[in-house]
Every structure is written in C-alpha cells, then in structure tokens.
Design an enzyme around this catalytic site. Structure first.
Site, PDB file in Angstrom:
ATOM      1  N   THR A  37      54.605  16.044  87.918  1.00 33.61           N
ATOM      2  CA  THR A  37      55.243  16.336  86.637  1.00 33.61           C
ATOM      3  C   THR A  37      56.236  15.255  86.230  1.00 33.61           C
ATOM      4  O   THR A  37      56.847  14.596  87.074  1.00 33.61           O
ATOM      5  CB  THR A  37      55.997  17.685  86.707  1.00 33.61           C
ATOM      6  OG1 THR A  37      56.868  17.681  87.848  1.00 33.61           O
ATOM      7  CG2 THR A  37      55.030  18.848  86.823  1.00 33.61           C
ATOM      8  N   ARG A  38      56.401  15.119  84.902  1.00 35.06           N
ATOM      9  CA  ARG A  38      57.429  14.263  84.322  1.00 35.06           C
ATOM     10  C   ARG A  38      58.024  14.981  83.104  1.00 35.06           C
ATOM     11  O   ARG A  38      57.317  15.664  82.365  1.00 35.06           O
ATOM     12  CB  ARG A  38      56.842  12.908  83.893  1.00 35.06           C
ATOM     13  CG  ARG A  38      56.386  12.022  85.043  1.00 35.06           C
ATOM     14  CD  ARG A  38      57.542  11.575  85.909  1.00 35.06           C
ATOM     15  NE  ARG A  38      57.131  10.651  86.968  1.00 35.06           N
ATOM     16  CZ  ARG A  38      56.694  11.011  88.165  1.00 35.06           C
ATOM     17  NH1 ARG A  38      56.572  12.302  88.462  1.00 35.06           N
ATOM     18  NH2 ARG A  38      56.385  10.110  89.075  1.00 35.06           N
ATOM     19  N   LYS A  91      56.891   9.883  79.365  1.00 39.60           N
ATOM     20  CA  LYS A  91      56.648  10.705  78.171  1.00 39.60           C
ATOM     21  C   LYS A  91      56.116   9.887  77.000  1.00 39.60           C
ATOM     22  O   LYS A  91      55.475  10.425  76.098  1.00 39.60           O
ATOM     23  CB  LYS A  91      57.946  11.427  77.767  1.00 39.60           C
ATOM     24  CG  LYS A  91      59.064  10.482  77.364  1.00 39.60           C
ATOM     25  CD  LYS A  91      60.388  11.197  77.072  1.00 39.60           C
ATOM     26  CE  LYS A  91      61.054  11.701  78.307  1.00 39.60           C
ATOM     27  NZ  LYS A  91      61.536  10.613  79.208  1.00 39.60           N
ATOM     28  N   HIS A 105      68.346   6.639  90.434  1.00 37.59           N
ATOM     29  CA  HIS A 105      68.855   5.555  91.282  1.00 37.59           C
ATOM     30  C   HIS A 105      69.255   6.071  92.660  1.00 37.59           C
ATOM     31  O   HIS A 105      70.122   5.495  93.314  1.00 37.59           O
ATOM     32  CB  HIS A 105      70.006   4.827  90.585  1.00 37.59           C
ATOM     33  CG  HIS A 105      69.667   4.386  89.196  1.00 37.59           C
ATOM     34  ND1 HIS A 105      68.604   3.524  88.928  1.00 37.59           N
ATOM     35  CD2 HIS A 105      70.183   4.727  87.989  1.00 37.59           C
ATOM     36  CE1 HIS A 105      68.523   3.335  87.611  1.00 37.59           C
ATOM     37  NE2 HIS A 105      69.448   4.048  87.029  1.00 37.59           N
ATOM     38  N   HIS A 162      53.158   9.511  90.075  1.00 33.23           N
ATOM     39  CA  HIS A 162      52.630  10.633  90.840  1.00 33.23           C
ATOM     40  C   HIS A 162      53.736  11.677  91.060  1.00 33.23           C
ATOM     41  O   HIS A 162      54.867  11.511  90.598  1.00 33.23           O
ATOM     42  CB  HIS A 162      52.052  10.153  92.169  1.00 33.23           C
ATOM     43  CG  HIS A 162      53.008   9.395  93.022  1.00 33.23           C
ATOM     44  ND1 HIS A 162      53.379   8.106  92.732  1.00 33.23           N
ATOM     45  CD2 HIS A 162      53.695   9.731  94.146  1.00 33.23           C
ATOM     46  CE1 HIS A 162      54.236   7.684  93.638  1.00 33.23           C
ATOM     47  NE2 HIS A 162      54.459   8.651  94.507  1.00 33.23           N
ATOM     48  N   LYS A 192      61.608  21.397  91.800  1.00 29.45           N
ATOM     49  CA  LYS A 192      61.543  19.949  92.011  1.00 29.45           C
ATOM     50  C   LYS A 192      62.806  19.287  91.487  1.00 29.45           C
ATOM     51  O   LYS A 192      63.259  19.579  90.374  1.00 29.45           O
ATOM     52  CB  LYS A 192      60.321  19.363  91.295  1.00 29.45           C
ATOM     53  CG  LYS A 192      60.199  17.842  91.376  1.00 29.45           C
ATOM     54  CD  LYS A 192      59.009  17.367  90.555  1.00 29.45           C
ATOM     55  CE  LYS A 192      58.969  15.857  90.442  1.00 29.45           C
ATOM     56  NZ  LYS A 192      57.862  15.393  89.570  1.00 29.45           N
ATOM     57  N   CYS A 234      58.478   7.404  95.052  1.00 29.92           N
ATOM     58  CA  CYS A 234      57.845   6.660  93.960  1.00 29.92           C
ATOM     59  C   CYS A 234      58.767   5.503  93.609  1.00 29.92           C
ATOM     60  O   CYS A 234      59.706   5.200  94.355  1.00 29.92           O
ATOM     61  CB  CYS A 234      57.568   7.561  92.763  1.00 29.92           C
ATOM     62  SG  CYS A 234      59.054   8.149  91.903  1.00 29.92           S
TER      63      CYS A 234
END
Length: 384
Positions: free
Chosen positions: A46-47, A343, A265, A43, A260, A310
C-alpha cells in the site's frame, strides 16, 4: 527502431509505458527485475494518496488528476486499486504538516475539517493523540494497492502494443543526433527517445544526476492490533504524523495484513549501491517504529506480522525531478520522488509521455524542472 525506450518499469515506468503506448508510440520497456518486484520503492502492498498536501500547494492539481487516472485504470483493468478511508495530517498547531495541509486545502477549495487530538481519538478510536495536537482531516484521503497498480499499468501498456522485457539489466546507454542506443544483457536497443524511470538506480544510469538522486533505506512494519475493529479501513484513516518522536505515516489493517507504519527518513541510512540494500528488519528498525506505535497507537502494538525494507530516492529539496536530461536532448528523467511520489504515477507517466512527444504537459511542472535556479538553490543549501 523504437520511438521510445523506458528504463525501469516500476510505479513511474509502468505508467509512462502505458501513456506512451496509448499515444500510439512504438515503445520498449526494460526492467531488471519482474513486474512487480520487492527490490525498489513501491512494494509493501500500500501507498498513501491524499489531497491535503503539506509538501506544497502546487501538488494539489496534480494529485486531483491522479485520482482520475487511478479510477480510469481501475475501470480498464478490472482491478480494485484505490481505497478511500479519509486522511489525517497531524502535528502541533505550528507544525509544517498541519499548516501546509491547511494552506493547500484553503488555496484549492478542498473540503476539510480541523480536529484537536481529543476529537480525533473520539472519532477514530485506534488513535491516542495528545489533546494539544491538531489534525487536518480530508475525507478523500486513502491508499493505493501499489504492486497491483504497477501490474495493471504494465498490462494495459502491453494491450496497447508496448513491449516489456523483464529480468533485463541495462548496462549503459548513449545518445546522438539520430537517437539513443541502450545496451542491456539481451543486446542493443535503439530508439528516438529515452526515458529513465529507474528509481534508486537513476544515479547509476545518469551519472551527472547521481548527487541529485540519493537512495535511502526505509523499513515498513506491520503489527497485529489488539483491537482489530478499530484499525479496519472503515474506521481508521491513513495518516501523516509530525510528532516529537519523528515523522510517521501509516495505514489501516488492509485484508488482515496488520496495522502498517513507517517513519520518514527512518534511520537516515544512505544507500551507495541499491543492489546491496540491507533488507533485514533489525531490532533497531523495529524499535524506532514501535516507539511511534506505543505512543500514538497503543492498541496496535501487538505482535509483528511482517516487515520489509524499501528505498526512498531523495532530491535535495524533496521535490520531484521531471525534465529533459540537462546534457542530452533526447533523454528524459523522472526521479527524486522522496518518499511521497507513488500516488502521482499516472500523472508522471502522462508528463513524461508529453515531454517525449514534444508537447507541454497539462499541468504546471516548473517546480520539478532541472532549472539553473533550482540547482543554484541546491548548491546554496549544501545539497551538491
């Protein structure tokens, strides 16, 4: 009896359902939440997608195919999923990010440019990099609309005959000589094969793989830029930035959501129970992300517009797990995507479908198999 049951219908599971249904399989998906949902790894709108791949040149043939699958899904679903902005892999000349991205481009004949920090700042005014930094610029980098993509894969799977049960938690499964049996809150389901694409919940569903699939809490932050035009998709490439402050990644201002940013990590917070993830963005979460913004993107250091938590699900070596379950011939697992997997959804879905059908996938996936040699490396590195 179904041909295949797929547990988890997020990024990888929805794509697996689509490819299995497209192959004519009678397939059932079991999803404990909705499609899409805000409780896992995909969620936050965007990625990143990129061809210049520092994580390993073996990924490049897969991501090339991934672009094709995303474009096909756009055409079939009528939804815009892929946005090309260009992509920057940034760091010092000696950084793994710059050297690995350059190596992947050279090995696979990818068109790219090498820029110093001064040239990046000139061409893309939203950046303020030290002049000593280097960047590999690859024009086909960009971002995917992750939640829209999951919904599109699920819709296309259903159109091809897949059944998907939502709000259906899996309680357990067993595998035998004739097939698999999955127990859920809705009853018992039987199939010839089982695919587990459950993200952070994989370890709870395949206990022998629990130590290989380690959930980690991540936080994403969106801010209102002071110079909005500098952060629009037409003027701001996506980035992966290997800096003294940490390894950051980020996106332009998509549909006025804001700039964004995330940090790989983040606070290094392991998650024992993914169902109890702390989803509150706390002052310390924002502080570590603001450090990166203030140092390298000061014109984006405006008010927070939103934040979200997330999870990454990390394998010991950061590479994917795509293979048959080591103890169950009828069970297959796609897991350990370690913060860089989304992706590849279309490719992973195709790989899992081919494995279920007893066929060799059209790519070399040896790097992602659960081989004894790979597990020995994990043991030697203290990963077990």
């Amino acid at each position: 009896m179904h041909d295949v049951i797929v547990i988890g219908a997020g990024g990888m599971g929805s794509a697996t359902l689509y490819h299995l249904a497209s192959s004519g399989c009678n397939v059932l998906g079991l999803e404990q939440f909705g499609i899409p949902h805000a409780y896992g790894s995909s969620h936050g709108s965007t990625r990143i997608i990129r061809l210049a791949y520092a994580e390993g040149s073996e990924y490049v043939p897969l991501v090339r195919s991934a672009y094709r699958y995303w474009q096909e899904l756009e055409e079939m679903s009528g939804r815009k999923l892929l946005h090309i902005t260009g992509g920057l892999d940034i760091g010092l000349e000696t950084s793994w990010n710059v050297q690995g991205s350059r190596r992947s481009c050279l090995l696979h004949g990818l068109e790219f440019e090498e820029l110093d920090g001064r040239e990046v700042n000139r061409r893309f005014p939203g950046y303020r990099l030290p002049h000593s930094m280097r960047a590999v610029y690859q024009r086909r980098g960009g971002y995917l609309l992750s939640e829209t993509a999951i919904a599109a894969h699920a819709e296309m799977a259903r159109r091809r005959g897949a059944e998907i049960l939502l709000e259906t938690k899996v309680l357990g499964w067993e595998s035998g000589a004739r097939g698999v049996r999955v127990r859920s809150e809705r009853g018992t389901h039987e199939a010839k094969r089982l695919v587990i694409t459950a993200g952070a919940w994989t370890g709870g569903l395949a206990m022998s793989l629990r130590r290989f699939c380690r959930p980690e809490r991540q936080v994403m932050l969106w801010t209102e830029p002071f110079g909005r035009s500098e952060f629009e998709p037409e003027r701001f490439p996506v980035f992966v930035l290997d800096a003294p402050l940490g390894l950051f990644y980020g996106f332009p201002n998509h549909e006025s959501e804001g700039f964004k940013i995330g940090k790989f990590h983040h606070l290094r917070q392991g998650v024992d129970d993914p169902g109890k993830l702390d989803r509150t963005c706390r002052p310390e979460d924002e502080r570590v992300l603001r450090e990166g913004i203030a140092e390298y993107f000061p014109r984006a250091n405006g008010p927070r517009t939103k934040a979200a938590a997330c999870m990454f699900t990390n394998s010991p070596d950061g590479d994917f797990i795509l293979d048959r379950h080591p103890s169950h011939d009828r069970v297959f697992v796609a897991a350990g995507f370690s913060g860089h997997g989304f992706k590849f959804c279309g490719v992973v879905g195709k790989v899992m479908a081919e494995l279920c059908l007893g066929r060799d996938p059209p790519w070399d996936i040896r790097r992602f198999r659960l081989t004894p040699e790979r597990m020995d490396r994990w043991r030697a590195a203290g990963g077990l």
